[in-house]
Scaffold this motif. Sequence first.
Motif, short mmCIF file in Angstrom:
data_model
loop_
_atom_site.label_atom_id
_atom_site.label_comp_id
_atom_site.label_asym_id
_atom_site.label_seq_id
_atom_site.Cartn_x
_atom_site.Cartn_y
_atom_site.Cartn_z
N GLU A 50 58.88 86.58 2.64
CA GLU A 50 58.95 85.69 3.80
C GLU A 50 60.33 85.76 4.45
O GLU A 50 60.46 85.70 5.68
N GLN A 51 61.38 85.91 3.65
CA GLN A 51 62.73 86.02 4.20
C GLN A 51 62.89 87.28 5.05
O GLN A 51 63.68 87.31 6.00
N THR A 52 62.17 88.33 4.70
CA THR A 52 62.30 89.60 5.42
C THR A 52 61.20 89.80 6.46
O THR A 52 61.07 90.87 7.04
N GLY A 53 60.37 88.77 6.66
CA GLY A 53 59.35 88.86 7.69
C GLY A 53 58.14 89.69 7.31
O GLY A 53 57.41 90.17 8.19
N LEU A 54 57.92 89.87 6.01
CA LEU A 54 56.76 90.64 5.55
C LEU A 54 55.74 89.70 4.92
O LEU A 54 56.07 88.60 4.48
N SER A 55 54.52 90.18 4.83
CA SER A 55 53.45 89.43 4.17
C SER A 55 52.88 90.27 3.04
O SER A 55 52.87 91.51 3.12
N PRO A 56 52.41 89.63 1.98
CA PRO A 56 51.78 90.42 0.90
C PRO A 56 50.49 91.05 1.37
O PRO A 56 49.86 90.61 2.33
N SER A 57 50.09 92.10 0.68
CA SER A 57 48.83 92.78 0.99
C SER A 57 47.66 92.00 0.42
O SER A 57 47.82 91.20 -0.51
N SER B 162 46.41 95.02 -3.14
CA SER B 162 46.01 96.38 -2.82
C SER B 162 47.26 97.24 -2.71
O SER B 162 48.31 96.79 -2.25
N SER B 163 47.16 98.50 -3.11
CA SER B 163 48.31 99.41 -3.00
C SER B 163 48.36 100.12 -1.66
O SER B 163 49.28 100.89 -1.40
N GLU C 165 54.11 100.79 9.12
CA GLU C 165 55.30 99.98 9.27
C GLU C 165 55.84 99.52 7.92
O GLU C 165 57.06 99.51 7.70
N LEU C 166 54.93 99.16 7.01
CA LEU C 166 55.38 98.73 5.69
C LEU C 166 56.04 99.88 4.93
O LEU C 166 57.08 99.69 4.28
N TYR C 167 55.46 101.07 5.02
CA TYR C 167 56.09 102.22 4.38
C TYR C 167 57.44 102.54 5.02
O TYR C 167 58.36 102.98 4.34
N ARG C 168 57.56 102.32 6.32
CA ARG C 168 58.84 102.58 6.98
C ARG C 168 59.91 101.61 6.48
O ARG C 168 61.04 102.01 6.19
N ARG C 169 59.54 100.35 6.38
CA ARG C 169 60.52 99.34 6.00
C ARG C 169 60.81 99.34 4.50
O ARG C 169 61.92 98.99 4.09
N ASP C 170 59.83 99.69 3.69
CA ASP C 170 60.02 99.61 2.23
C ASP C 170 59.29 100.77 1.57
O ASP C 170 58.28 100.59 0.88
N PRO C 171 59.80 101.99 1.74
CA PRO C 171 59.07 103.17 1.25
C PRO C 171 58.88 103.18 -0.26
O PRO C 171 57.89 103.73 -0.76
N ASP C 172 59.80 102.59 -1.01
CA ASP C 172 59.72 102.61 -2.47
C ASP C 172 59.07 101.35 -3.04
O ASP C 172 59.06 101.16 -4.26
#
Length: 807
Positions: A179-186, A578-579, A584-591
């Motif tokens: 939430e701090q980084t503006g992302l949501s769980p899958s 889900s994996s 966009e998610l891979y761009r922001r957090d590839p690992d």
Amino acid sequence: MPIAARDFDRQSKRNIHSTVFACALFAACLISTNAVSLAEPNLAPVSYSRDVRPILADKCFHCHGADPSTRKAELRLDDETSARKERNGAIALVPGQPDRSELIQRIHSTDDSERMPPPSAVRQLSAVEKEILKRWVEQGAKYEQHWSFQTPSRPALPLVQKPDWIRNPLDHFILSRLEQTGLSPSPEADRITLIRRVTLDLTGLPATPAEVDAFLADASPDAYEKLVDRLFASPHYGERLALDWLDAARFADSGGYQGDIFRTMWPWRDWVIAAFNRNLPFDQFTIEQLAGDLLPQPTRDQLVASGFHRNHRINDEDGIILEEFRVEYVVDRVETTANVWLGLTLGCSRCHDHKYDPFTQADFYRFYAFFNSIDESGRGHGNAPPILRLTTPDQEQQAATLDGEIQSLQEKLKAVGTDAASVTPRQEIMNQVLAVQKKKEATLAAAPVTMVMRELPMPRDTFVLIRGAYDKPGERVSAALPGALPSLSPDAPRNRLGLARWLVHPGHPLTSRVIVNRYWQLIFGTGLVSTPEDFGTQGAAPSHPELMDWLATEFIQTNWDVKRFLRMLVTSATYRQSSRGSVELYRRDPDNRLLARGPRYRMPAELIRDQALAASGLLTERIGGPSVLPYQPEGLWKELASAGQEYPQSHGADLYRRSMYTFWRRTVHHPTMAAFDAPAREICAVRRPRTNTPIQALALMNEPGFVEASRSLAERTLREAGPELDARLTYAFRLVLARTPAAAELKLLQNEWQSFHNQYAAHPEAAAKLITVGESKPNTTLSPVDVATMTAIANTIFNLDEAVTKE
């Protein structure tokens, strides 16, 4: 010969890669993508431990750190007092005043003769790093102890905006960060993905179609939790957990070095499996392995457990200097203990003070003293003393009975006279005694032995070894702990038992963090600290520091209960995601360091082979026992091992045992295991690399074990799935991947089946050759062409990216 897998170009919800080229290209694209920051830039307070020390350790400490031999200008930036001391009218750090701080002036200087690091230095500061250092000085240049040397304190659970997503406490930390980084769980993964994922994680084996169907049919709200509890109760759980511990313990079936002589340490391996299955608390698990022999009246199991530190290499060569290699064994124990329980590179201070962490050379040898009085020699041939013979109750009873016979014969001998007439009767009785003694020896020799620990009656003196050389003793030292870590309590014994208890003391800053990090790595693929072997200043900072400390304290508060801890991980909402991820998610957090999606990574070598054996029906499920020797290329040992031995391949059921029971020869470990990055275990390893190479696909397609498993899967499919082609293709697919193929996938499998069938119908000799690979006999009631065709299909499925990946 096996047919290469072909691409499944599909439009359905799941993409699977079935050629090595596609897999390698995809991996290369991911690897070449520039990583992005895990958090957006902000003006939060700069932390010395988190932000500054890693920069200084990497770029500055070599010349301005703890090591006096490389220090320049007598300036230590790792020491607050030194950094704030005036030298020739200049002060390196003036809190709150970057304009007066020589450090800040030097790193921004445009004069090459003034700039630091100097232009000739390989490692230069980036603009971002310079700005961090400047902001740190502006904020007061406050020093802190390195985070991992501080005793973990239990943080409060963070508040989140979407509490309905939470399933257990760890989810609070993950969601808060997202939430701090503006992302949501899958979204949660589908049930089939979940059962395959968790079954592989907790047993190392695939879920069967019957298990999948039962899980899908269970409509109860705790169906998943019941599945998890069933897996914890499986004896295969202990095998899966033991696998990673064998790497850490450098377990092998040979001694290494040039001769690489065989040994029988498998009883220790079996103890580890049993310990995990009975959920031995980790603190006791630690104590018994490091000092089981020093416990009051130790049991045989505790003595076997002490073999942890007999797993190291032992040189069997003639003409070696015994003390030189005895010292190497002690050094190995120091480095392994520090790596496994402390996550530290203490071995870097063997020859000099540590270049980055606060450990002196004297610290190393004080720690070394805990292991310096083992009753051992520098040379050993196979099972080197001290050893323990593991007789069964029946063998012990037989030996006792034979002892009775010997005693009776000796009494009879006393009754015989000593005159000339008695010579023959005496000789006959003595021959009988010898025969019974040989029988007793044979009875005991049939029992396996294992190496264990044993202290000398009088401890050896320990010295700092100048430059680490065995024959250059310096200052005499006694057993103690590094000064940067908590000390032993005054009443603790100064031996391995005291050390082991110190490691699992609730106030220890490292052990619980290090162990929960490796269990996190086991489940999620990467630890919260991505460098499990290095919690020092050169290691990675934790991705979720508060979560790390919460987990560490939770592990201790729940009495080091491994099953309970792992249950928390695999029942979390974080794990159940889900994996699949957006671009966009891979761009922001590839690992996937933020864990906005579920874990997805290639399985370890052993699991890939075990999956093939289990799906095909070949797997021998027996737990424990001597190591076995499955197929490997002919002549490999003879060519590469110094003694030139032939490889004594196993036969029958032993060919199909789980891969953790494969004979582990250090100098020539199994080539299929090596292809999939299993370590040689010459030294401790707490993290395996994951590579993607064409050799891996070649092994899956051509290694006799995988070809035989493909044929066995084919025969199983033809016997059990009925006469319809679609049902057969679907069944084979489910046996490996748990799910049913999508319509587009099924169509491709049908086309592949027809192509292979035409080929083998036209060349029945090729079909006959394919289905005779391996020692198991082909099913003569089935059409060879049908078996060969389905073998090629099964081989294709085994080659899918999805088949070798935990989704």
